[in-house]
Design a protein around this motif. Sequence first.
Motif, PDB file in Angstrom:
ATOM      1  N   ARG A 141     -44.479  42.691 -25.300  1.00 54.80           N
ATOM      2  CA  ARG A 141     -44.458  41.226 -25.478  1.00 54.80           C
ATOM      3  C   ARG A 141     -45.856  40.654 -25.347  1.00 54.80           C
ATOM      4  N   TRP A 167     -42.468  48.771 -19.660  1.00 52.48           N
ATOM      5  CA  TRP A 167     -43.236  47.860 -18.798  1.00 52.48           C
ATOM      6  C   TRP A 167     -43.160  46.418 -19.276  1.00 52.48           C
ATOM      7  N   GLY A 168     -42.641  46.210 -20.469  1.00 51.03           N
ATOM      8  CA  GLY A 168     -42.587  44.847 -21.020  1.00 51.03           C
ATOM      9  C   GLY A 168     -43.924  44.390 -21.572  1.00 51.03           C
ATOM     10  N   THR A 169     -44.885  45.297 -21.669  1.00 47.96           N
ATOM     11  CA  THR A 169     -46.228  44.911 -22.118  1.00 47.96           C
ATOM     12  C   THR A 169     -46.283  44.669 -23.626  1.00 47.96           C
ATOM     13  N   VAL A 171     -47.730  38.778 -28.564  1.00 46.88           N
ATOM     14  CA  VAL A 171     -47.954  37.327 -28.594  1.00 46.88           C
ATOM     15  C   VAL A 171     -49.445  36.989 -28.687  1.00 46.88           C
ATOM     16  N   TYR A 215     -54.108  35.846 -17.880  1.00 46.08           N
ATOM     17  CA  TYR A 215     -53.954  36.534 -19.181  1.00 46.08           C
ATOM     18  C   TYR A 215     -53.720  35.510 -20.294  1.00 46.08           C
ATOM     19  N   ALA A 272     -45.969  40.748 -17.486  1.00 45.71           N
ATOM     20  CA  ALA A 272     -45.901  42.211 -17.604  1.00 45.71           C
ATOM     21  C   ALA A 272     -47.221  42.711 -18.161  1.00 45.71           C
ATOM     22  N   LEU A 273     -48.038  43.264 -17.291  1.00 50.88           N
ATOM     23  CA  LEU A 273     -49.317  43.823 -17.717  1.00 50.88           C
ATOM     24  C   LEU A 273     -49.343  45.298 -17.330  1.00 50.88           C
ATOM     25  N   TYR A 274     -50.430  45.976 -17.676  1.00 54.73           N
ATOM     26  CA  TYR A 274     -50.468  47.437 -17.493  1.00 54.73           C
ATOM     27  C   TYR A 274     -50.673  47.800 -16.016  1.00 54.73           C
ATOM     28  N   PRO A 275     -49.739  48.511 -15.431  1.00 51.51           N
ATOM     29  CA  PRO A 275     -49.796  48.759 -13.977  1.00 51.51           C
ATOM     30  C   PRO A 275     -50.968  49.637 -13.548  1.00 51.51           C
ATOM     31  N   VAL A 305     -44.206  35.205 -21.373  1.00 52.79           N
ATOM     32  CA  VAL A 305     -42.769  35.042 -21.615  1.00 52.79           C
ATOM     33  C   VAL A 305     -42.013  35.944 -20.662  1.00 52.79           C
ATOM     34  N   GLU A 306     -40.980  35.407 -20.050  1.00 55.77           N
ATOM     35  CA  GLU A 306     -40.230  36.088 -18.981  1.00 55.77           C
ATOM     36  C   GLU A 306     -41.209  36.429 -17.854  1.00 55.77           C
ATOM     37  N   THR A 307     -41.020  37.554 -17.194  1.00 55.84           N
ATOM     38  CA  THR A 307     -41.918  37.863 -16.072  1.00 55.84           C
ATOM     39  C   THR A 307     -43.262  38.350 -16.620  1.00 55.84           C
ATOM     40  N   ALA A 337     -49.633  33.077 -23.897  1.00 54.06           N
ATOM     41  CA  ALA A 337     -48.229  32.980 -23.502  1.00 54.06           C
ATOM     42  C   ALA A 337     -47.836  34.024 -22.469  1.00 54.06           C
ATOM     43  N   LYS A 343     -30.420  35.518 -22.497  1.00 53.76           N
ATOM     44  CA  LYS A 343     -31.449  35.623 -23.538  1.00 53.76           C
ATOM     45  C   LYS A 343     -32.159  34.292 -23.671  1.00 53.76           C
TER      46      LYS A 343
END
Lengths: 343, 310
Positions: free
Chosen positions: A154, A150-152, A158, B146, B88-91, B84-86, B82, B310
């Motif tokens: 990161r 999920w990318g979570t 942070v 966030y 992304a949190l818990y769905p 960073v990139e898209t 921060a 990257k």
Amino acid sequence: MIGHVFNLVRWEWFKLQRRWMPWILLALMVLFSQLFIWGTFFSYRNQVQSGGEFFLGAGGPGERGVRVSCNDLLAGRIPDLPPGIDPGVLEQLRLSCTRMTVERQDQLREMYSGFTLPGSIPNALGVAQGMGLFLIAILAASTLGTEFGWGTLRAVLVRGTGRWQYLTAKLVLISLLAGAALVVVAIVTLVSSAAAGALASEPPAGAPGALGWTDAMINFGKAWFGLLPYLALAACVTILTASSAAGMAVALAYYFAEQIVVAIFINVFAWFQTMADYLLGRNISAWMTGNQQRTLRGGLLTGEGAFPGDLHAFLVLSAYIIVLGAIAFRRFQQRDISGASGT
Amino acid sequence: MSEYVIETHNLTKRYGPVLAVDNLSLQVPQGGVFGLLGPNGSGKTTTMGMVLGLVRPTSGTFRLFGQETDGDLQDSLHRIGAVVETPALYPYLSGRANLRYFQGISGKGSPQEVAQILEMVGLAGRADSKYSTYSMGMKQRLGIAYALTGSPELLFLDEPTNGLDPAGVAEVRDLIRTMGTGGRTVLLSSHLLHEVEQVCDRVAILSKGKLIAQGKVQDLLHRRGAIRIKTNNDARAASILTSMPWIAGVSDEDGYLVASVAPERSWEVTAALAQQGVYISEMTPAQRSLEEYFLEVTGEDASSGPKGGK
């Protein structure tokens, strides 16, 4: 620092309790342990009610057969025999039944002890542990792997969470949940065993079953510790591959592959016995089965070889936990978290 | 307190043969909105990742809030928000539960703060819906929310207007400008030149992992050696100015004449035109757009470059 880890454990639980998966896994663990308890109960009741059964006749197509129970025979209730059956056979069956009734007492006591307290607790925990190996691998791989997927991860890192603290919190939580699941299994078993005991007829005559409350406590600790190596294996593979699927697949595949490889090789190469004594699954079996069941499980699951002793199993399993855990921590600490999967 | 919230010194990241960031020495002063501008694959996200401890630098050092990091970023990261990139949190968590979780793990904030932030980003009405049901724009807003939890002193926002409709883009830009006030610093990474030009006070331009330029946006856009004028007769003015040997060139840009002459000599331009009966109604030092400047210093289009680099 410890306070920070406990805070993370608390918030990991905040998250995890809102997922379906841990509840489904818990339900499966409880279900299978209770299937064992109630399966034993119904088997016992059937044995008590019938006193053992024989089937006569139906030797050819269209022939009628008849089920003959020992209790009927010994009570003088003679069934109608199918044509062609010598009535003299009933006398032989009556003699067999008399002999079986004496021999069966031990078996009945064992069965009765298996679904009534306190013996039902170690039995249920043993089943829950066997099932739990799969479930904890799934839980560990899922809770760790989805953070990559999920990318979570990161978003978590942070915030200044700290890598080793975060991984420690995850593993501590899963370990605690494994223990909690075993507690739930024990509590449900406590209730269901009381019900099964009440539904069962009088306990079989003779000494009570071999398993007591002390065994229940020991088995709880053993079952919990026996789950941890698979937690470490699934966590290690998941972190190395950054994938839930890989973590689950490798842990489950290893479980079955080891059984198959050991079963084949141990019968072909004598030297393989020594190597097998250091394999994960075999030591978990050794750790869980205890002395009284060793021969049976050894024969069924891993060929004819005897299992290693408890201390050996404990040391080997501890080594697996430490080595797999160390690899997981080292990789997690060093890896770059970039891209969607942190790879 | 250091003048700079971020200082990097020869920061380098290499992925095998690919040099993603090449000896980057960047200074981000405290306060305001700082733009990190560059095409996809220019090293913006990798730079952010290194400063946030997600990516290990191959070489080089950096300081956060004036402190040497020495590999231990935890204290500094507690002062940073921060995305960073898209985002992304818990769905499976609601927007509110997501923010509570991130407050919880950083040990700062309250349910009231969450409510205020959700209100600020326009998500109060959907706060209890699952994140998985949010549109891309709502996810971007929740990502900003966030980042704002815990009242960070430094905000990293990576392409925060991606996926937003025009109205949403305008709202988020206003929000970013607001966030960059009161001593807080916003580091905005973007490949959208006009976004950076509109929102940022300062900018650093990256191309192929290298720092091409950094400074105040107005300074970078200021075109040295040109003035922009409007007269009562532009055609005649162009003819007069072209005939003067000390003016290198004259062009028509968006209804204005742009003369290539040092702004210090503007009085001579005024006098020359007045002698010929042409009168100036408007005169300013000529500025170029950030796009023009970007093309000048990098020789490439900001929106080009390898995707998903990257």
